[in-house]
Write a protein that holds these residues in place. Structure first.
Motif, PDB file in Angstrom:
ATOM      1  N   CYS A   1       0.830  -1.206   0.000  1.00  0.00           N
ATOM      2  CA  CYS A   1       0.000   0.000   0.000  1.00  0.00           C
ATOM      3  C   CYS A   1       0.862   1.252   0.000  1.00  0.00           C
ATOM      4  N   MET A   2       1.939   1.228   0.754  1.00  0.00           N
ATOM      5  CA  MET A   2       2.837   2.377   0.827  1.00  0.00           C
ATOM      6  C   MET A   2       3.538   2.598  -0.509  1.00  0.00           C
ATOM      7  N   GLU A   3       3.912   1.481  -1.165  1.00  0.00           N
ATOM      8  CA  GLU A   3       4.557   1.592  -2.469  1.00  0.00           C
ATOM      9  C   GLU A   3       3.599   2.185  -3.499  1.00  0.00           C
ATOM     10  N   ALA A   4       2.312   1.930  -3.342  1.00  0.00           N
ATOM     11  CA  ALA A   4       1.324   2.399  -4.311  1.00  0.00           C
ATOM     12  C   ALA A   4       0.906   3.849  -4.080  1.00  0.00           C
ATOM     13  N   CYS A   5       1.286   4.420  -2.957  1.00  0.00           N
ATOM     14  CA  CYS A   5       0.912   5.802  -2.639  1.00  0.00           C
ATOM     15  C   CYS A   5       1.889   6.769  -3.288  1.00  0.00           C
ATOM     16  N   PRO A   6       1.442   7.672  -4.162  1.00  0.00           N
ATOM     17  CA  PRO A   6       2.350   8.614  -4.806  1.00  0.00           C
ATOM     18  C   PRO A   6       3.118   9.507  -3.841  1.00  0.00           C
ATOM     19  N   THR A   7       2.577   9.718  -2.640  1.00  0.00           N
ATOM     20  CA  THR A   7       3.293  10.535  -1.660  1.00  0.00           C
ATOM     21  C   THR A   7       4.044   9.694  -0.630  1.00  0.00           C
ATOM     22  N   SER A   8       3.999   8.367  -0.775  1.00  0.00           N
ATOM     23  CA  SER A   8       4.758   7.440   0.089  1.00  0.00           C
ATOM     24  C   SER A   8       4.436   7.602   1.570  1.00  0.00           C
ATOM     25  N   ILE A   9       3.174   7.815   1.897  1.00  0.00           N
ATOM     26  CA  ILE A   9       2.761   7.851   3.299  1.00  0.00           C
ATOM     27  C   ILE A   9       3.049   6.494   3.929  1.00  0.00           C
ATOM     28  N   ASP A  10       3.546   6.500   5.158  1.00  0.00           N
ATOM     29  CA  ASP A  10       3.774   5.245   5.883  1.00  0.00           C
ATOM     30  C   ASP A  10       2.422   4.752   6.395  1.00  0.00           C
ATOM     31  N   ILE A  11       1.710   4.056   5.545  1.00  0.00           N
ATOM     32  CA  ILE A  11       0.344   3.641   5.843  1.00  0.00           C
ATOM     33  C   ILE A  11       0.274   2.668   7.022  1.00  0.00           C
ATOM     34  N   PRO A  12       1.101   1.638   7.062  1.00  0.00           N
ATOM     35  CA  PRO A  12       1.035   0.752   8.230  1.00  0.00           C
ATOM     36  C   PRO A  12       1.290   1.486   9.548  1.00  0.00           C
ATOM     37  N   MET A  13       2.189   2.464   9.521  1.00  0.00           N
ATOM     38  CA  MET A  13       2.481   3.222  10.731  1.00  0.00           C
ATOM     39  C   MET A  13       1.273   4.022  11.195  1.00  0.00           C
ATOM     40  N   PHE A  14       0.635   4.761  10.269  1.00  0.00           N
ATOM     41  CA  PHE A  14      -0.468   5.601  10.745  1.00  0.00           C
ATOM     42  C   PHE A  14      -1.679   4.748  11.155  1.00  0.00           C
ATOM     43  N   ILE A  15      -1.866   3.606  10.511  1.00  0.00           N
ATOM     44  CA  ILE A  15      -2.969   2.738  10.928  1.00  0.00           C
ATOM     45  C   ILE A  15      -2.680   2.130  12.304  1.00  0.00           C
ATOM     46  N   ARG A  16      -1.431   1.770  12.551  1.00  0.00           N
ATOM     47  CA  ARG A  16      -1.069   1.261  13.873  1.00  0.00           C
ATOM     48  C   ARG A  16      -1.301   2.328  14.944  1.00  0.00           C
ATOM     49  N   GLU A  17      -0.989   3.572  14.624  1.00  0.00           N
ATOM     50  CA  GLU A  17      -1.200   4.658  15.584  1.00  0.00           C
ATOM     51  C   GLU A  17      -2.683   4.845  15.877  1.00  0.00           C
ATOM     52  N   ILE A  18      -3.526   4.684  14.874  1.00  0.00           N
ATOM     53  CA  ILE A  18      -4.972   4.739  15.118  1.00  0.00           C
ATOM     54  C   ILE A  18      -5.395   3.588  16.016  1.00  0.00           C
ATOM     55  N   SER A  19      -4.864   2.403  15.749  1.00  0.00           N
ATOM     56  CA  SER A  19      -5.255   1.225  16.524  1.00  0.00           C
ATOM     57  C   SER A  19      -4.835   1.322  17.978  1.00  0.00           C
ATOM     58  N   THR A  20      -3.820   2.124  18.275  1.00  0.00           N
ATOM     59  CA  THR A  20      -3.366   2.300  19.657  1.00  0.00           C
ATOM     60  C   THR A  20      -3.942   3.560  20.298  1.00  0.00           C
ATOM     61  N   GLY A  21      -4.970   4.146  19.647  1.00  0.00           N
ATOM     62  CA  GLY A  21      -5.644   5.300  20.233  1.00  0.00           C
ATOM     63  C   GLY A  21      -4.912   6.611  20.070  1.00  0.00           C
ATOM     64  N   ASN A  22      -4.109   6.745  19.018  1.00  0.00           N
ATOM     65  CA  ASN A  22      -3.319   7.948  18.812  1.00  0.00           C
ATOM     66  C   ASN A  22      -3.600   8.550  17.430  1.00  0.00           C
ATOM     67  N   PRO A  23      -4.817   9.063  17.201  1.00  0.00           N
ATOM     68  CA  PRO A  23      -5.137   9.606  15.886  1.00  0.00           C
ATOM     69  C   PRO A  23      -4.308  10.831  15.519  1.00  0.00           C
TER      70      PRO A  23
END
Length: 440
Positions: free
Chosen positions: A51-73
Protein backbone atom coordinates in the motif's frame (compact mmCIF):
# COMPACT_ATOMS: atom_id res chain seq x y z
CA UNK A 1 -34.45 31.98 -16.49
CA UNK A 2 -33.60 33.29 -19.96
CA UNK A 3 -35.50 32.36 -23.12
CA UNK A 4 -32.90 29.85 -24.28
CA UNK A 5 -32.99 28.00 -20.96
CA UNK A 6 -36.78 27.89 -21.05
CA UNK A 7 -36.78 26.55 -24.63
CA UNK A 8 -34.41 23.81 -23.58
CA UNK A 9 -36.41 23.07 -20.43
CA UNK A 10 -33.56 24.14 -18.21
CA UNK A 11 -34.57 25.37 -14.79
CA UNK A 12 -33.64 25.43 -11.12
CA UNK A 13 -35.54 23.99 -8.19
CA UNK A 14 -36.65 20.76 -9.85
CA UNK A 15 -36.71 18.90 -6.52
CA UNK A 16 -38.25 19.36 -3.11
CA UNK A 17 -36.01 21.63 -0.99
CA UNK A 18 -35.14 18.86 1.47
CA UNK A 19 -33.91 16.56 -1.29
CA UNK A 20 -30.87 18.66 -2.12
CA UNK A 21 -29.21 18.33 1.28
CA UNK A 22 -29.53 14.57 1.05
CA UNK A 23 -28.32 14.25 -2.57
CA UNK A 24 -25.35 16.57 -1.98
CA UNK A 25 -24.42 15.14 1.42
CA UNK A 26 -21.08 13.48 2.16
CA UNK A 27 -20.43 10.63 -0.26
CA UNK A 28 -18.53 8.68 2.42
CA UNK A 29 -19.73 9.42 5.96
CA UNK A 30 -16.70 9.47 8.27
CA UNK A 31 -15.84 6.63 10.61
CA UNK A 32 -16.53 7.15 14.29
CA UNK A 33 -13.93 6.18 16.88
CA UNK A 34 -15.16 2.63 17.34
CA UNK A 35 -15.43 1.99 13.60
CA UNK A 36 -11.93 3.35 13.05
CA UNK A 37 -10.44 1.06 15.70
CA UNK A 38 -12.22 -1.99 14.28
CA UNK A 39 -11.04 -1.17 10.77
CA UNK A 40 -7.48 -0.44 11.89
CA UNK A 41 -7.33 -3.85 13.57
CA UNK A 42 -7.84 -5.46 10.15
CA UNK A 43 -4.44 -4.20 8.97
CA UNK A 44 -1.59 -6.74 8.88
CA UNK A 45 1.01 -3.92 9.25
CA UNK A 46 3.05 -5.45 6.44
CA UNK A 47 6.79 -4.90 6.65
CA UNK A 48 7.11 -4.49 2.88
CA UNK A 49 3.77 -2.73 2.66
CA UNK A 50 2.49 -2.73 -0.94
CA UNK A 51 0.00 0.00 0.00
CA UNK A 52 2.84 2.38 0.83
CA UNK A 53 4.56 1.59 -2.47
CA UNK A 54 1.32 2.40 -4.31
CA UNK A 55 0.91 5.80 -2.64
CA UNK A 56 2.35 8.61 -4.81
CA UNK A 57 3.29 10.54 -1.66
CA UNK A 58 4.76 7.44 0.09
CA UNK A 59 2.76 7.85 3.30
CA UNK A 60 3.77 5.24 5.88
CA UNK A 61 0.34 3.64 5.84
CA UNK A 62 1.04 0.75 8.23
CA UNK A 63 2.48 3.22 10.73
CA UNK A 64 -0.47 5.60 10.74
CA UNK A 65 -2.97 2.74 10.93
CA UNK A 66 -1.07 1.26 13.87
CA UNK A 67 -1.20 4.66 15.58
CA UNK A 68 -4.97 4.74 15.12
CA UNK A 69 -5.26 1.23 16.52
CA UNK A 70 -3.37 2.30 19.66
CA UNK A 71 -5.64 5.30 20.23
CA UNK A 72 -3.32 7.95 18.81
CA UNK A 73 -5.14 9.61 15.89
CA UNK A 74 -3.09 12.81 16.20
CA UNK A 75 0.10 10.80 15.88
CA UNK A 76 -1.42 9.16 12.81
CA UNK A 77 -2.20 12.59 11.36
CA UNK A 78 1.39 13.68 11.90
CA UNK A 79 2.64 10.62 10.03
CA UNK A 80 0.30 11.45 7.14
CA UNK A 81 1.02 15.18 6.99
CA UNK A 82 4.77 14.66 7.01
CA UNK A 83 4.40 13.21 3.53
CA UNK A 84 1.15 14.75 2.33
CA UNK A 85 -0.05 18.04 3.75
CA UNK A 86 -3.25 17.56 1.71
CA UNK A 87 -3.93 14.28 3.49
CA UNK A 88 -7.47 15.35 4.36
CA UNK A 89 -8.51 16.09 0.79
CA UNK A 90 -6.71 13.07 -0.62
CA UNK A 91 -8.59 10.89 1.87
CA UNK A 92 -11.79 12.14 0.25
CA UNK A 93 -10.97 12.27 -3.47
CA UNK A 94 -7.99 9.99 -4.03
CA UNK A 95 -8.87 6.88 -6.09
CA UNK A 96 -7.72 4.60 -3.29
CA UNK A 97 -9.51 1.71 -4.98
CA UNK A 98 -6.87 1.79 -7.74
CA UNK A 99 -3.90 2.78 -5.56
CA UNK A 100 -3.25 1.74 -1.95
CA UNK A 101 -6.41 -0.30 -1.42
CA UNK A 102 -6.06 -2.17 -4.70
CA UNK A 103 -2.76 -3.71 -3.56
CA UNK A 104 -3.80 -4.25 0.07
CA UNK A 105 -3.10 -7.82 1.18
CA UNK A 106 -6.66 -8.04 2.48
CA UNK A 107 -7.91 -7.17 -1.02
CA UNK A 108 -5.75 -9.89 -2.53
CA UNK A 109 -6.82 -12.51 0.00
CA UNK A 110 -10.46 -11.57 0.64
CA UNK A 111 -11.53 -9.02 -1.92
CA UNK A 112 -12.12 -6.59 0.93
CA UNK A 113 -9.21 -4.17 1.53
CA UNK A 114 -8.58 -2.19 4.68
CA UNK A 115 -10.44 1.11 4.31
CA UNK A 116 -7.25 3.14 4.11
CA UNK A 117 -8.90 6.28 2.75
CA UNK A 118 -11.49 6.45 5.51
CA UNK A 119 -8.85 5.78 8.17
CA UNK A 120 -6.73 8.58 6.75
CA UNK A 121 -9.71 10.88 6.91
CA UNK A 122 -10.41 9.86 10.51
CA UNK A 123 -6.90 10.89 11.54
CA UNK A 124 -6.59 14.09 9.54
CA UNK A 125 -10.07 15.28 10.52
CA UNK A 126 -9.12 14.80 14.18
CA UNK A 127 -6.04 16.98 13.75
CA UNK A 128 -7.88 19.71 11.87
CA UNK A 129 -10.76 19.73 14.36
CA UNK A 130 -8.24 20.15 17.19
CA UNK A 131 -6.36 22.81 15.15
CA UNK A 132 -3.26 20.75 15.88
CA UNK A 133 -0.22 21.94 13.94
CA UNK A 134 2.75 19.57 13.62
CA UNK A 135 5.15 21.93 11.88
CA UNK A 136 6.99 25.06 13.00
CA UNK A 137 8.89 27.44 10.77
CA UNK A 138 12.64 27.34 10.77
CA UNK A 139 14.48 30.64 11.34
CA UNK A 140 14.09 32.97 8.37
CA UNK A 141 16.51 32.31 5.52
CA UNK A 142 15.89 35.71 3.97
CA UNK A 143 15.03 33.97 0.69
CA UNK A 144 11.82 34.73 -1.21
CA UNK A 145 9.98 32.31 -3.46
CA UNK A 146 7.05 32.99 -5.77
CA UNK A 147 4.49 30.22 -6.28
CA UNK A 148 2.08 30.55 -9.19
CA UNK A 149 -1.17 28.70 -8.50
CA UNK A 150 -2.82 27.94 -5.17
CA UNK A 151 -3.85 24.40 -6.00
CA UNK A 152 -2.48 21.21 -4.42
CA UNK A 153 0.92 21.43 -6.14
CA UNK A 154 1.41 25.12 -5.37
CA UNK A 155 0.28 25.01 -1.74
CA UNK A 156 2.19 21.79 -1.03
CA UNK A 157 5.30 23.52 -2.35
CA UNK A 158 4.56 26.71 -0.42
CA UNK A 159 4.00 24.85 2.84
CA UNK A 160 7.22 22.86 2.63
CA UNK A 161 9.20 26.02 1.75
CA UNK A 162 7.60 27.93 4.64
CA UNK A 163 8.61 25.13 7.03
CA UNK A 164 12.18 25.53 5.79
CA UNK A 165 12.13 29.24 6.70
CA UNK A 166 11.63 30.78 3.27
CA UNK A 167 9.09 33.53 2.64
CA UNK A 168 6.51 32.55 0.03
CA UNK A 169 4.19 34.66 -2.09
CA UNK A 170 1.42 32.64 -3.75
CA UNK A 171 -0.24 34.14 -6.82
CA UNK A 172 -3.66 32.73 -7.69
CA UNK A 173 -5.82 33.64 -10.70
CA UNK A 174 -9.10 32.87 -8.91
CA UNK A 175 -10.61 34.75 -5.94
CA UNK A 176 -10.13 31.64 -3.78
CA UNK A 177 -7.32 29.18 -3.19
CA UNK A 178 -7.59 25.43 -3.65
CA UNK A 179 -7.43 24.95 -7.41
CA UNK A 180 -9.52 22.02 -8.58
CA UNK A 181 -10.16 21.07 -4.94
CA UNK A 182 -12.24 24.24 -4.73
CA UNK A 183 -13.49 24.60 -8.29
CA UNK A 184 -13.41 21.19 -9.96
CA UNK A 185 -14.47 18.39 -7.59
CA UNK A 186 -18.03 17.28 -6.98
CA UNK A 187 -19.71 18.96 -4.01
CA UNK A 188 -20.81 15.65 -2.52
CA UNK A 189 -17.16 14.60 -2.17
CA UNK A 190 -16.08 17.66 -0.18
CA UNK A 191 -19.13 19.24 1.48
CA UNK A 192 -19.25 21.84 4.26
CA UNK A 193 -16.49 24.06 2.87
CA UNK A 194 -13.76 21.52 3.49
CA UNK A 195 -11.52 22.77 0.66
CA UNK A 196 -11.21 26.23 2.22
CA UNK A 197 -10.85 24.82 5.74
CA UNK A 198 -7.90 22.77 4.50
CA UNK A 199 -6.32 25.82 2.84
CA UNK A 200 -6.61 27.71 6.13
CA UNK A 201 -5.04 24.78 8.00
CA UNK A 202 -2.11 24.56 5.58
CA UNK A 203 -1.36 28.29 5.48
CA UNK A 204 -1.56 28.58 9.27
CA UNK A 205 2.14 27.62 9.31
CA UNK A 206 2.90 31.27 8.54
CA UNK A 207 5.30 32.73 6.03
CA UNK A 208 2.82 32.31 3.17
CA UNK A 209 1.20 35.42 1.68
CA UNK A 210 -1.71 34.93 -0.71
CA UNK A 211 -2.35 37.21 -3.70
CA UNK A 212 -5.68 36.53 -5.41
CA UNK A 213 -6.88 37.34 -8.94
CA UNK A 214 -3.30 37.51 -10.20
CA UNK A 215 -2.97 35.44 -13.37
CA UNK A 216 0.31 34.62 -15.03
CA UNK A 217 0.56 36.40 -18.36
CA UNK A 218 -1.89 39.08 -17.22
CA UNK A 219 -1.40 40.73 -13.80
CA UNK A 220 1.98 39.04 -13.26
CA UNK A 221 4.73 37.89 -15.61
CA UNK A 222 7.27 35.12 -15.31
CA UNK A 223 10.12 37.42 -16.30
CA UNK A 224 9.27 39.83 -13.49
CA UNK A 225 8.84 37.07 -10.92
CA UNK A 226 12.20 35.59 -11.90
CA UNK A 227 13.79 38.99 -11.41
CA UNK A 228 12.10 39.73 -8.07
CA UNK A 229 12.38 36.34 -6.35
CA UNK A 230 15.11 33.85 -5.56
CA UNK A 231 13.06 31.04 -7.10
CA UNK A 232 9.71 30.47 -8.82
CA UNK A 233 7.41 27.45 -8.76
CA UNK A 234 4.78 27.07 -11.47
CA UNK A 235 1.69 25.17 -10.37
CA UNK A 236 -1.02 26.92 -12.35
CA UNK A 237 -2.73 23.81 -13.68
CA UNK A 238 -4.58 23.69 -16.98
CA UNK A 239 -6.39 26.80 -18.16
CA UNK A 240 -7.48 25.52 -21.56
CA UNK A 241 -10.34 23.21 -22.50
CA UNK A 242 -10.11 20.67 -25.30
CA UNK A 243 -12.43 21.53 -28.16
CA UNK A 244 -15.20 19.26 -29.42
CA UNK A 245 -14.83 19.57 -33.19
CA UNK A 246 -18.32 18.72 -34.39
CA UNK A 247 -21.12 20.77 -35.93
CA UNK A 248 -23.15 22.68 -33.35
CA UNK A 249 -20.57 22.20 -30.60
CA UNK A 250 -21.06 25.78 -29.40
CA UNK A 251 -24.85 25.98 -29.55
CA UNK A 252 -26.85 27.10 -26.52
CA UNK A 253 -26.89 24.23 -24.06
CA UNK A 254 -23.38 23.02 -24.87
CA UNK A 255 -21.38 23.50 -21.69
CA UNK A 256 -17.84 22.94 -20.43
CA UNK A 257 -18.17 20.44 -17.58
CA UNK A 258 -15.28 21.84 -15.54
CA UNK A 259 -16.70 25.37 -15.63
CA UNK A 260 -20.17 24.06 -14.80
CA UNK A 261 -18.84 22.14 -11.79
CA UNK A 262 -16.96 25.25 -10.69
CA UNK A 263 -20.11 27.39 -10.85
CA UNK A 264 -22.02 24.75 -8.92
CA UNK A 265 -19.29 24.59 -6.28
CA UNK A 266 -19.48 28.34 -5.76
CA UNK A 267 -23.28 28.47 -5.51
CA UNK A 268 -24.44 29.31 -2.01
CA UNK A 269 -27.63 27.28 -2.63
CA UNK A 270 -27.41 24.39 -5.10
CA UNK A 271 -31.20 24.40 -5.55
CA UNK A 272 -30.82 27.68 -7.47
CA UNK A 273 -28.58 26.10 -10.12
CA UNK A 274 -30.50 25.34 -13.33
CA UNK A 275 -30.16 21.98 -15.07
CA UNK A 276 -31.69 20.44 -18.16
CA UNK A 277 -34.30 17.70 -18.15
CA UNK A 278 -32.21 15.42 -20.35
CA UNK A 279 -28.45 15.78 -20.06
CA UNK A 280 -25.65 14.11 -22.01
CA UNK A 281 -22.09 14.19 -20.66
CA UNK A 282 -19.31 13.48 -23.15
CA UNK A 283 -16.15 12.01 -21.63
CA UNK A 284 -14.83 9.14 -19.58
CA UNK A 285 -12.90 10.62 -16.68
CA UNK A 286 -13.63 11.72 -13.13
CA UNK A 287 -14.95 15.08 -14.35
CA UNK A 288 -17.53 13.34 -16.53
CA UNK A 289 -18.76 11.29 -13.56
CA UNK A 290 -18.80 14.30 -11.23
CA UNK A 291 -20.79 16.37 -13.72
CA UNK A 292 -23.24 13.58 -14.49
CA UNK A 293 -23.95 12.63 -10.87
CA UNK A 294 -24.47 16.24 -9.87
CA UNK A 295 -26.75 16.94 -12.84
CA UNK A 296 -28.87 14.00 -11.71
CA UNK A 297 -28.76 15.29 -8.11
CA UNK A 298 -30.09 18.65 -9.31
CA UNK A 299 -33.16 16.92 -10.70
CA UNK A 300 -32.41 16.03 -14.32
CA UNK A 301 -34.73 13.24 -15.47
CA UNK A 302 -32.18 11.51 -17.68
CA UNK A 303 -28.40 11.76 -17.55
CA UNK A 304 -26.21 9.76 -19.91
CA UNK A 305 -22.42 9.57 -19.99
CA UNK A 306 -21.17 8.83 -23.50
CA UNK A 307 -17.61 7.60 -23.76
CA UNK A 308 -15.96 7.01 -27.12
CA UNK A 309 -13.91 3.98 -26.07
CA UNK A 310 -14.63 0.64 -24.41
CA UNK A 311 -15.41 0.33 -20.71
CA UNK A 312 -11.93 -0.95 -19.80
CA UNK A 313 -10.31 2.22 -21.19
CA UNK A 314 -12.49 4.61 -19.24
CA UNK A 315 -10.29 6.81 -17.05
CA UNK A 316 -12.88 6.96 -14.28
CA UNK A 317 -12.38 3.94 -12.05
CA UNK A 318 -14.79 1.04 -11.87
CA UNK A 319 -15.80 2.34 -8.46
CA UNK A 320 -16.59 5.82 -9.81
CA UNK A 321 -18.59 4.30 -12.65
CA UNK A 322 -20.58 2.29 -10.14
CA UNK A 323 -21.33 5.45 -8.13
CA UNK A 324 -22.74 7.03 -11.29
CA UNK A 325 -24.93 4.02 -12.05
CA UNK A 326 -26.23 3.80 -8.47
CA UNK A 327 -27.13 7.49 -8.64
CA UNK A 328 -29.23 6.88 -11.76
CA UNK A 329 -26.76 7.81 -14.51
CA UNK A 330 -26.56 5.68 -17.66
CA UNK A 331 -23.13 5.00 -19.18
CA UNK A 332 -22.77 4.12 -22.85
CA UNK A 333 -19.48 3.05 -24.38
CA UNK A 334 -18.10 3.23 -27.92
CA UNK A 335 -19.99 6.49 -28.55
CA UNK A 336 -18.04 8.79 -30.89
CA UNK A 337 -19.72 12.26 -31.21
CA UNK A 338 -20.74 13.21 -34.77
CA UNK A 339 -22.89 16.35 -34.53
CA UNK A 340 -25.23 18.33 -32.32
CA UNK A 341 -28.88 18.61 -33.29
CA UNK A 342 -29.68 22.30 -33.03
CA UNK A 343 -33.19 23.76 -33.16
CA UNK A 344 -33.76 27.49 -32.85
CA UNK A 345 -30.12 27.97 -31.91
CA UNK A 346 -30.37 25.57 -28.95
CA UNK A 347 -29.35 21.97 -28.34
CA UNK A 348 -32.10 19.45 -29.07
CA UNK A 349 -30.01 16.31 -29.29
CA UNK A 350 -26.70 14.80 -30.31
CA UNK A 351 -25.74 12.05 -32.73
CA UNK A 352 -22.97 9.51 -32.27
CA UNK A 353 -21.26 6.90 -34.37
CA UNK A 354 -21.28 3.60 -32.51
CA UNK A 355 -19.38 0.98 -34.47
CA UNK A 356 -20.77 2.23 -37.79
CA UNK A 357 -24.28 2.71 -36.45
CA UNK A 358 -25.68 6.22 -36.00
CA UNK A 359 -27.18 6.73 -32.53
CA UNK A 360 -29.22 9.80 -31.65
CA UNK A 361 -29.94 10.94 -28.09
CA UNK A 362 -32.47 13.71 -27.47
CA UNK A 363 -31.26 16.20 -24.85
CA UNK A 364 -31.40 19.84 -23.86
CA UNK A 365 -27.90 20.06 -22.36
CA UNK A 366 -24.56 18.59 -23.37
CA UNK A 367 -21.65 18.80 -20.94
CA UNK A 368 -18.21 18.38 -22.47
CA UNK A 369 -15.73 16.63 -20.18
CA UNK A 370 -13.10 15.77 -22.79
CA UNK A 371 -10.07 17.07 -20.98
CA UNK A 372 -8.16 20.26 -20.33
CA UNK A 373 -5.03 21.62 -21.95
CA UNK A 374 -2.06 23.69 -20.88
CA UNK A 375 -1.93 27.17 -22.42
CA UNK A 376 1.75 28.05 -22.96
CA UNK A 377 0.80 31.65 -23.75
CA UNK A 378 0.53 32.16 -19.99
CA UNK A 379 4.31 31.91 -19.80
CA UNK A 380 4.17 35.43 -21.17
CA UNK A 381 6.94 35.41 -23.73
CA UNK A 382 9.00 32.73 -22.02
CA UNK A 383 7.71 29.89 -24.19
CA UNK A 384 10.96 29.72 -26.13
CA UNK A 385 12.96 29.58 -22.90
CA UNK A 386 10.93 26.98 -21.04
CA UNK A 387 10.90 23.69 -22.89
CA UNK A 388 7.59 21.91 -23.35
CA UNK A 389 6.93 18.19 -23.43
CA UNK A 390 3.69 16.90 -24.86
CA UNK A 391 2.20 20.38 -24.72
CA UNK A 392 3.03 20.87 -21.04
CA UNK A 393 6.04 22.15 -19.13
CA UNK A 394 9.01 19.79 -19.28
CA UNK A 395 10.66 19.08 -15.92
CA UNK A 396 13.39 16.81 -14.58
CA UNK A 397 12.97 14.39 -11.69
CA UNK A 398 13.17 17.24 -9.16
CA UNK A 399 10.73 19.52 -10.96
CA UNK A 400 13.31 21.84 -12.54
CA UNK A 401 12.30 23.43 -15.81
CA UNK A 402 14.74 24.42 -18.56
CA UNK A 403 14.65 28.00 -17.24
CA UNK A 404 17.01 28.95 -14.43
CA UNK A 405 15.39 29.51 -11.03
CA UNK A 406 12.06 28.06 -12.20
CA UNK A 407 10.49 24.77 -11.06
CA UNK A 408 7.05 23.37 -11.94
CA UNK A 409 4.62 20.65 -10.86
CA UNK A 410 1.01 19.52 -10.94
CA UNK A 411 -1.22 19.39 -13.98
CA UNK A 412 0.84 21.93 -15.95
CA UNK A 413 3.73 19.44 -16.29
CA UNK A 414 3.82 16.32 -18.41
CA UNK A 415 5.02 14.08 -15.61
CA UNK A 416 1.99 12.80 -13.80
CA UNK A 417 -1.52 11.41 -13.93
CA UNK A 418 -3.63 14.50 -13.12
CA UNK A 419 -4.36 13.25 -9.59
CA UNK A 420 -4.42 15.49 -6.53
CA UNK A 421 -2.05 13.18 -4.67
CA UNK A 422 0.47 13.27 -7.53
CA UNK A 423 0.34 17.06 -7.69
CA UNK A 424 1.02 17.20 -3.95
CA UNK A 425 4.05 14.94 -4.27
CA UNK A 426 5.45 17.04 -7.13
CA UNK A 427 4.98 20.30 -5.22
CA UNK A 428 6.56 18.84 -2.09
CA UNK A 429 9.55 17.39 -3.95
CA UNK A 430 10.11 20.60 -5.92
CA UNK A 431 10.19 22.50 -2.63
CA UNK A 432 12.95 20.24 -1.37
CA UNK A 433 14.90 20.86 -4.59
CA UNK A 434 14.36 24.62 -4.32
CA UNK A 435 15.50 24.56 -0.69
CA UNK A 436 18.67 22.70 -1.65
CA UNK A 437 19.39 25.21 -4.41
CA UNK A 438 18.81 28.21 -2.13
CA UNK A 439 20.95 26.68 0.61
CA UNK A 440 23.94 26.00 -1.63
Amino acid sequence: MNADQQARDVKAGRLDPDAYSDLFSDLHPPLDGHEAHVEADRCYFCYDAPCMEACPTSIDIPMFIREISTGNPLGAAKTIFEQNIFGGMCARVCPTETLCEEVCVRETAEGKPVKIGLLQRFATDAAMAAEKQFFTRAPSTGKRVAVVGAGPAGLACAHRLAVKGHDVDVYEAHPKAGGLNEYGIASYKTPDGFAQAEVDYITAIGGITMHYEKALGAEISLSQLSADYDAVFLGMGLAGVNALSIDGADADGSLDAVSWIGDLRQASDVSTVPVGRRVVVIGGGMTAVDAAVQAKALGADEVTICYRGPKERMKASEYEQEIAKVRGVSIRYGMNPKSMIVEGGAIAGITFDRGGETVTIACDEVMKAIGQAFVPDSLNGSGETIALDGGRVAVDEEGRTSMAKVWAGGDCVNAGDDLTVTAVSQGRDAAESIHSALSA
